[in-house]
Enzyme design. Structure first.
Site, short mmCIF file in Angstrom:
data_model
loop_
_atom_site.label_atom_id
_atom_site.label_comp_id
_atom_site.label_asym_id
_atom_site.label_seq_id
_atom_site.Cartn_x
_atom_site.Cartn_y
_atom_site.Cartn_z
N PHE A 15 13.72 3.76 10.80
CA PHE A 15 12.36 3.30 10.41
C PHE A 15 11.58 4.65 10.27
O PHE A 15 11.22 5.35 11.27
CB PHE A 15 11.53 2.12 11.23
CG PHE A 15 10.51 1.53 10.76
CD1 PHE A 15 10.89 0.57 9.81
CD2 PHE A 15 9.32 2.18 11.02
CE1 PHE A 15 9.45 -0.21 9.08
CE2 PHE A 15 8.10 1.68 10.27
CZ PHE A 15 8.30 0.47 9.34
N ASP B 160 3.81 3.25 6.66
CA ASP B 160 2.90 3.00 7.82
C ASP B 160 3.80 2.40 8.69
O ASP B 160 4.87 1.69 8.67
CB ASP B 160 1.86 1.91 7.53
CG ASP B 160 2.30 0.56 7.35
OD1 ASP B 160 3.12 0.40 6.47
OD2 ASP B 160 1.69 -0.41 7.90
N GLU C 68 7.92 2.47 -5.98
CA GLU C 68 8.18 2.00 -4.75
C GLU C 68 8.27 3.32 -3.98
O GLU C 68 8.70 4.33 -4.09
CB GLU C 68 9.50 1.34 -4.61
CG GLU C 68 9.29 -0.14 -4.39
CD GLU C 68 8.55 -0.69 -3.19
OE1 GLU C 68 7.92 0.06 -2.51
OE2 GLU C 68 9.05 -1.76 -2.92
N ASP D 90 14.91 -0.35 0.94
CA ASP D 90 15.98 -0.63 1.85
C ASP D 90 16.67 -1.72 1.34
O ASP D 90 17.97 -1.45 1.05
CB ASP D 90 15.00 -1.37 3.19
CG ASP D 90 15.87 -1.26 4.41
OD1 ASP D 90 17.14 -0.98 4.14
OD2 ASP D 90 15.37 -1.75 5.44
N LYS E 44 0.82 -1.20 -0.14
CA LYS E 44 0.02 -0.18 0.13
C LYS E 44 0.79 1.16 -0.09
O LYS E 44 0.45 2.52 -0.33
CB LYS E 44 -0.96 0.19 1.22
CG LYS E 44 -1.86 -1.16 1.36
CD LYS E 44 -2.67 -1.03 2.74
CE LYS E 44 -3.48 -2.12 3.20
NZ LYS E 44 -4.02 -2.04 4.55
P1 5GP Z 1 13.45 -3.97 0.89
O1 5GP Z 1 12.76 -5.32 0.44
O2 5GP Z 1 14.03 -2.89 0.11
O3 5GP Z 1 14.25 -4.50 2.18
O4 5GP Z 1 12.10 -3.11 1.70
C1 5GP Z 1 11.11 -2.53 0.89
C2 5GP Z 1 9.83 -2.66 1.63
O5 5GP Z 1 10.04 -2.49 2.92
C3 5GP Z 1 9.23 -1.29 1.15
O6 5GP Z 1 8.33 -1.32 0.12
C4 5GP Z 1 8.48 -0.96 2.61
O7 5GP Z 1 7.20 -1.41 2.42
C5 5GP Z 1 9.09 -1.61 3.57
N1 5GP Z 1 10.12 -0.62 4.36
C6 5GP Z 1 11.62 -0.45 4.42
N2 5GP Z 1 12.11 0.43 5.16
C7 5GP Z 1 10.81 1.00 5.60
C8 5GP Z 1 10.62 2.08 6.64
O8 5GP Z 1 11.73 2.76 7.13
N3 5GP Z 1 9.45 2.16 7.00
C9 5GP Z 1 8.28 1.78 6.57
N4 5GP Z 1 7.05 2.12 6.72
N5 5GP Z 1 8.56 0.56 5.77
C10 5GP Z 1 9.59 0.42 5.17
MG MG Z 2 6.34 -0.74 -0.18
#
Ligand code: 5GP
Ligand code: MG
Length: 177
Positions: free
Chosen positions: A155, A162, A102, A106, A46
């Site tokens: 975070f 969210d 996106e 992260d 979302k």
């Molecule tokens: P990745 O797979 O690159 O490690 O993480 C990407 C997904 O993790 C993002 O689409 C998001 O949904 C969630 N995410 C990563 N870091 C954060 C953050 O600091 N805050 C929030 N709310 N979601 C995060």
């Molecule tokens: Mg996401």
């Protein structure tokens, strides 16, 4: 503009006007690169819903939008590392110019998964646009074509992001304490 008493206690990391500027810049860059094309923006729900709406309106080229729903974080603040497709795109992307939209990248796990998933449906091209990039991730196995801004490792919530479904409505980006 803060609608929850407890949101006020979260420190602001990126102010709304700074976010707006970054989105306008992305819109200009993408519009230049897709001058005679109609890209298909595929948003990852979302979290993308606020950014997607702003980005689509910052483009000066026509675009179409689709959404996917993935899950990796569940209700917590740490990634489970396992990604599930909860809802797939409902249209053919064969021959289309895809831009994955996106909210935040992260570790890159989500984007890697998505690239693999979408490439198997033979798009003409596929690029990635993320509003926020956590830390500088120089060793990704793919290119992040468009990045709104880099932030630290905290975070964050707001601007669509969210924590347990709270704070998505905040117009700025805040650090969850
Ligand atoms: P990745 O797979 O690159 O490690 O993480 C990407 C997904 O993790 C993002 O689409 C998001 O949904 C969630 N995410 C990563 N870091 C954060 C953050 O600091 N805050 C929030 N709310 N979601 C995060
Ligand atoms: Mg996401």
């Amino acid at each position: 503009m803060v609608r929850y008493k407890d949101s006020q206690e979260l420190p602001v990391l990126v102010e709304e006007p700074v976010i707006r500027e970054a989105v306008l810049r992305l819109g200009r860059d993408i519009s230049q690169d897709y001058a005679s094309k109609t890209p298909l923006l595929i948003g990852v729900l979302k979290g993308c819903f606020v950014f997607m709406a702003d980005l689509a309106r910052a483009l000066t080229v026509p675009c179409e939008v689709e959404f996917m729903r993935l899950s990796s974080y569940g209700a917590g603040a740490t990634s489970s590392g396992v990604i599930h497709v909860i809802s797939d795109i409902q249209t053919s992307i064969s021959g289309r110019d895809i831009i994955i939209v996106e909210d935040i990248v992260d570790s890159g796990t989500t984007i890697s998964f998505l690239m693999e998933h979408l490439i198997s449906h033979s798009p003409a091209s596929i690029k990635v646009c993320t509003m926020f990039l956590k830390g500088s991730r120089a060793n990704f196995p793919f290119n992040l074509d468009y990045v709104g801004m880099e932030i630290g490792a905290e975070f964050v919530v707001g601007y669509g992001l969210d924590y347990a479904e709270q704070y998505r409505f905040l117009p700025d980006l805040r650090v969850l304490k």
